[in-house]
Design a protein around this motif. Sequence first.
Motif, PDB file in Angstrom:
ATOM      1  N   LEU A 163      18.526 -12.610 -28.628  1.00 42.27           N
ATOM      2  CA  LEU A 163      18.494 -11.995 -27.308  1.00 42.27           C
ATOM      3  C   LEU A 163      17.312 -11.034 -27.155  1.00 42.27           C
ATOM      4  CD1 LEU A 163      22.292 -11.136 -26.830  1.00 42.27           C
ATOM      5  CD2 LEU A 163      21.010 -12.956 -25.690  1.00 42.27           C
ATOM      6  N   HIS A 164      16.779 -10.576 -28.276  1.00 41.98           N
ATOM      7  CA  HIS A 164      15.692  -9.605 -28.210  1.00 41.98           C
ATOM      8  C   HIS A 164      14.413 -10.215 -27.629  1.00 41.98           C
ATOM      9  CE1 HIS A 164      18.529  -7.442 -30.635  1.00 41.98           C
ATOM     10  NE2 HIS A 164      17.730  -6.404 -30.785  1.00 41.98           N
ATOM     11  N   GLY A 180      25.504  -7.956 -36.759  1.00 39.25           N
ATOM     12  CA  GLY A 180      24.828  -8.018 -35.470  1.00 39.25           C
ATOM     13  C   GLY A 180      23.667  -8.975 -35.437  1.00 39.25           C
ATOM     14  N   GLU A 237      24.464  -6.463 -23.282  1.00 40.92           N
ATOM     15  CA  GLU A 237      25.026  -7.604 -24.009  1.00 40.92           C
ATOM     16  C   GLU A 237      24.818  -7.444 -25.515  1.00 40.92           C
ATOM     17  OE1 GLU A 237      24.690 -12.507 -24.136  1.00 40.92           O
ATOM     18  OE2 GLU A 237      23.648 -11.362 -22.580  1.00 40.92           O
ATOM     19  N   ILE A 238      23.655  -6.983 -25.913  1.00 42.19           N
ATOM     20  CA  ILE A 238      23.374  -6.768 -27.333  1.00 42.19           C
ATOM     21  C   ILE A 238      24.334  -5.740 -27.914  1.00 42.19           C
ATOM     22  CG2 ILE A 238      21.676  -5.768 -28.927  1.00 42.19           C
ATOM     23  CD1 ILE A 238      19.512  -7.126 -27.159  1.00 42.19           C
ATOM     24  N   ASP A 295      13.817  -4.387 -36.375  1.00 35.77           N
ATOM     25  CA  ASP A 295      14.616  -4.163 -35.178  1.00 35.77           C
ATOM     26  C   ASP A 295      14.457  -2.722 -34.700  1.00 35.77           C
ATOM     27  OD1 ASP A 295      16.763  -4.919 -33.254  1.00 35.77           O
ATOM     28  OD2 ASP A 295      17.922  -3.431 -34.368  1.00 35.77           O
ATOM     29  N   GLU A 299      23.587 -11.991 -34.867  1.00 36.83           N
ATOM     30  CA  GLU A 299      23.670 -12.964 -33.774  1.00 36.83           C
ATOM     31  C   GLU A 299      23.021 -12.450 -32.489  1.00 36.83           C
ATOM     32  OE1 GLU A 299      27.287 -10.377 -33.831  1.00 36.83           O
ATOM     33  OE2 GLU A 299      26.168 -11.552 -35.307  1.00 36.83           O
ATOM     34  N   THR A 300      22.739 -11.144 -32.422  1.00 39.07           N
ATOM     35  CA  THR A 300      22.097 -10.610 -31.212  1.00 39.07           C
ATOM     36  C   THR A 300      20.575 -10.715 -31.252  1.00 39.07           C
ATOM     37  OG1 THR A 300      21.793  -8.325 -32.025  1.00 39.07           O
ATOM     38  CG2 THR A 300      23.951  -8.886 -31.091  1.00 39.07           C
ATOM     39  N   GLU A 323      27.937  -7.142 -28.118  1.00 34.84           N
ATOM     40  CA  GLU A 323      28.130  -8.083 -29.224  1.00 34.84           C
ATOM     41  C   GLU A 323      28.178  -7.363 -30.565  1.00 34.84           C
ATOM     42  OE1 GLU A 323      25.807 -11.587 -29.395  1.00 34.84           O
ATOM     43  OE2 GLU A 323      26.061 -12.087 -27.271  1.00 34.84           O
ATOM     44  N   THR A 324      27.405  -6.299 -30.699  1.00 37.48           N
ATOM     45  CA  THR A 324      27.441  -5.525 -31.931  1.00 37.48           C
ATOM     46  C   THR A 324      28.794  -4.845 -32.088  1.00 37.48           C
ATOM     47  OG1 THR A 324      25.053  -5.111 -31.791  1.00 37.48           O
ATOM     48  CG2 THR A 324      26.330  -3.681 -33.241  1.00 37.48           C
TER      49      THR A 324
END
Length: 219
Positions: free
Chosen positions: A180-181, A174, A202-203, A133, A176-177, A206-207
């Motif tokens: 989205l990447h 995190g 949004e990422i 990431d 769950e994000t 959510e974090t």
Amino acid sequence: MVEDLVALIVEAGLEPGDRLPPEVKIAETLGVSRAKLREALTGWSRMGIVRRNRGGGTILTAPVAGRTMAIPLAVSVEAESLLRTLAVRRPLEIEAVRIAALEATPTARDRVTARMLDLMAVWEAGEDWRAADALFHAAIHDATGNPLFGQLIVQLQRAFNEVYEAPFGMPQLGAETIPLHRDLAGAVTGGDAEAGARLMAEILDETAAAARAVVEASA
């Protein structure tokens, strides 16, 4: 050690603006070396929890008890530190995505795609995806053509990591994000600056929500 330091500050009734006891006394009370204590205080300084003055001691600049005494103090301080870090990173990350979408060279766009695919492969394999990431976001920062984005964001994250190896001891916070990447990479490589900015926001949102959820679950 951080948990003990938090407890010491709270038990002493210290508020923002108050001076912490001398390092020698704190280290002796906590039973740790001064080097270990200085490492923690330096991390806190970079996150804005304390201000260290050469020859003038250490001043508390943010409350360490968190929003409520009903949750573990260490969890509260860690959550506030993470949220503070994310708040500063937010405009930098969003603007980096926007600029990368508009300015990235073909080579930089290919690198963003490659790093995204690496991230997805690691995540789908159920492995620790944090390094992948970081490389993905670094590719976006590099794609801006402005090295300051990467330098500043890395410094912010390093300040947090110097004190906390993983947020709340949860390396996968995190996770769950991650899906989205894929769309984020598509927005950057497709030149859609506004879509990329929305996805990055949004990422980050959510974090931050995941951090707040940990605090609420601990209440």
